[in-house]
Design a protein around this motif. Structure first.
Motif, short mmCIF file in Angstrom:
data_model
loop_
_atom_site.label_atom_id
_atom_site.label_comp_id
_atom_site.label_asym_id
_atom_site.label_seq_id
_atom_site.Cartn_x
_atom_site.Cartn_y
_atom_site.Cartn_z
N ASP A 8 50.27 33.31 33.80
CA ASP A 8 49.43 32.43 34.61
C ASP A 8 48.17 33.17 35.05
N SER A 9 47.02 32.72 34.60
CA SER A 9 45.79 33.39 35.03
C SER A 9 45.38 32.93 36.44
N GLN A 10 45.72 31.67 36.76
CA GLN A 10 45.41 31.15 38.09
C GLN A 10 46.58 30.32 38.60
N GLU A 88 43.88 38.52 43.85
CA GLU A 88 44.32 38.72 42.47
C GLU A 88 45.55 39.62 42.51
N SER A 105 47.19 41.18 32.94
CA SER A 105 45.82 40.67 33.03
C SER A 105 45.50 40.08 34.39
N THR A 107 46.86 37.61 37.96
CA THR A 107 47.00 36.20 38.33
C THR A 107 46.24 35.99 39.63
N LYS B 42 41.95 43.24 31.31
CA LYS B 42 42.96 43.96 32.08
C LYS B 42 42.40 45.25 32.67
#
Lengths: 113, 115
Positions: A8-10, A88, A105, A107, B42
């Motif tokens: 989930d990025s957001q 984040e 990466s 969330t 990243k």
């Protein structure tokens, strides 16, 4: 080599609602697992870590995470979020014996009133 | 509360120029690190440093990069000839002792923009 996936990025959520941020990892050796948080315009801060022992670990600000070896997961949860939790969140792993962290990466948790 | 400090907070440079990013780790810490985060990507490990030498480095940390602890308090990252793809946020971190608990203390980052 190890890798970390945060699907989930957001994640938008309303204040006082529960939240789960997902993290899966892969590694051929034993790992240590971490969640870091980055508030706007700040560095990364450790939320919690799993080194060994109990698979449920508690961290700062009411967060907790559960290590699941069979599912290679380390999901972060909080039963009731606050506006101030907007940040984040990064899952990270290190292999036993090494100090380098491999990060996911990230969330972005957006808590709405 | 002791903290890791980084300077500059933002640096703009021309491609091919040398850049030095500076960090002051927490005073009683023994391990020092550099990580970078390209925008939208990243956070990536670059290098760790212990007892005045590199203890571990990633594939990213090629001959263009070097680290130094010149005076017992500062920890620097030098990029010899910057490329466009070096544009990123660079984070310094430190950790105490020899026990690997994985808790790194991060600075707020130095944003490098290469034009």
């Amino acid at each position: 080599a190890q890798s970390v996936t945060q699907l989930d990025s957001q994640v938008p959520v309303f204040e006082e609602a529960p939240v789960e941020l997902r993290c899966n990892y892969s590694s051929s050796v034993s790992v240590y697992l971490f969640w870091y948080v980055q508030y706007p315009n700040q560095g990364l801060q450790l939320l919690l870590k799993y080194l060994s022992g109990s698979t449920l670990v508690k961290g700062i600000n009411g967060f907790e995470a559960e290590f699941n070896k069979s599912q290679t997961s380390f999901h972060l949860r909080k039963p009731s979020v606050h506006i101030s939790d907007t940040a984040e969140y990064f899952c990270a792993v290190s292999e036993e014996g090494r100090r380098a962290l491999t990060f996911g990466s990230g969330t972005r948790l957006q808590v709405q009133p | 509360e002791p903290e890791v400090t980084q300077t500059p907070s933002h640096q703009v440079t021309q491609m091919g120029q040398e850049v030095i990013l500076r960090c002051v780790p927490i005073s009683n810490h023994l391990y020092f690190y550099w990580y970078r985060q390209i925008l939208g990507q990243k956070v990536e490990f670059l290098v760790s440093f212990y007892n005045n030498e590199i203890s571990e480095k990633s594939e990213i940390f090629d001959d263009q990069f070097s680290v130094e602890r010149p005076d017992g308090s500062n920890f620097t990252l030098k990029i010899r000839s910057t490329k466009l793809e070096d544009s990123a946020m660079y984070f310094c971190a430190s950790s105490p002792g020899t026990l690997n608990t994985g808790e790194l203390f991060f600075g707020e980052g130095s944003r490098l923009t290469v034009l």
